[in-house]
Design an enzyme around this catalytic site. Structure first.
Site, PDB file in Angstrom:
ATOM      1  CB  ALA A 285      -1.451   7.408  -4.368  1.00 47.60           C
TER       2      ALA A 285
ATOM      3  CB  ALA B 195      -0.913  -0.013   1.217  1.00 44.04           C
ATOM      4  CG  ASN B 196      -0.010   4.672  -1.858  1.00 45.43           C
ATOM      5  OD1 ASN B 196      -0.793   5.477  -1.391  1.00 45.43           O
ATOM      6  ND2 ASN B 196      -0.235   4.036  -3.010  1.00 45.43           N
ATOM      7  NE  ARG B 197       4.377   6.846   5.144  1.00 48.43           N
ATOM      8  CZ  ARG B 197       4.322   6.141   6.270  1.00 48.43           C
ATOM      9  NH1 ARG B 197       3.189   6.090   6.951  1.00 48.43           N
ATOM     10  NH2 ARG B 197       5.383   5.477   6.683  1.00 48.43           N
ATOM     11  CB  SER B 198      -2.905   7.908  -1.112  1.00 46.93           C
ATOM     12  OG  SER B 198      -4.095   8.573  -1.474  1.00 46.93           O
TER      13      SER B 198
END
Ligand code: CTP
Ligand code: CA
Length: 221
Positions: A99, A33-36
């Site tokens: 993102a 995942a990512n921090r969006s």
């Protein structure tokens, strides 16, 4: 009820927005995942709906309420997002704020991976399709295609290169060197073919309304 005296500048238009991160499965209980946070994309969907547009919001996994008057399609992975974007066409405007994870695991496991006490199993990754570039170069390209680019350095230069490479009309370049991700304020530069409009730092809702105003101007031309 106090009625707004703002004209519904996007009435009759279909605005497609992508927002949030994507989750790329590793096994049934793990993902990349990512921090969006999805906040900026949701704010744009809300602002477009307030301006009278029909809005389709393709949302990755986020914890945000659906803005009033917005049709929301929830997805997990980049491949699911690409499919949902395709299914939402045609649109008059696409604003691709998501993102999207750049890579996914080639073969996610059907069962939970176990430690097994031995060597760490490597993850084989492959690149995800570029949803924005596919849309912008596709047969059903919306008349106005807007991408986002989160950059930590050389913000405008990288954004201009992305605009050209991906075939977008505009790239909203997002300076994420501070604590933008998950925060409530944003500093953006709207990078167009022959002009860059830099907005001062402001709440994400104000960024959204400013962008929707510019979109309405462009569609009116
Ligand atoms: N994007 C997309 N599909 C992808 C990757 C990105 O649609 N697989 C879109 C994003 O929604 C955004 C724009 O492309 O509107 C720019 O995303 P960004 O991650 O900045 O671009 P990349 O080409 O992935 O470049 P980088 O290597 O800097 O991550
Ligand atoms: Ca990327």
């Amino acid at each position: 009820i106090p009625l707004s005296d703002e004209p519904l500048r996007l009435f009759g238009k279909h605005v497609l927005v992508t927002a949030g991160p994507t989750h790329e499965p590793i096994d049934p209980v793990r993902y990349i995942a990512n921090r969006s946070s999805g906040k900026q994309g949701f704010a744009i969907a809300a602002a477009a709906a307030e301006a009278g547009a029909r809005v389709t919001l393709v949302a990755g996994p986020v914890h945000l309420p659906t803005p009033p008057g917005v049709d929301r399609v929830d997805v997990e992975s980049a491949l699911e997002m690409a499919e949902a974007v395709d299914a939402a066409l045609p649109a008059d405007v696409a604003v691709m704020v998501a993102a999207v994870a750049d890579w996914r695991v080639v073969r996610s496991a059907d069962q939970k991976l176990k430690k097994d006490g031995g060597a760490i199993a490597p993850l084989e990754l492959t690149e995800n399709p570029d949803i924005l570039a596919g849309l912008a170069h596709g047969l059903r390209r919306p008349p106005l295609v807007v991408g986002f680019a989160a950059e930590t350095q050389d913000v405008i230069r990288y954004a201009q290169a992305k605009r050209v490479r991906k075939g977008a009309d505009w790239i909203v370049a997002n300076d994420v060197s501070g604590d933008v991700m998950g925060g409530d304020a944003n500093t953006v530069h709207i990078v167009m073919a022959d002009e860059v409009v830099s907005l001062p730092e402001m709440p994400k809702g104000d960024v959204a309304r400013a962008l929707v105003e510019r979109i309405a101007d462009a569609l009116a031309e």
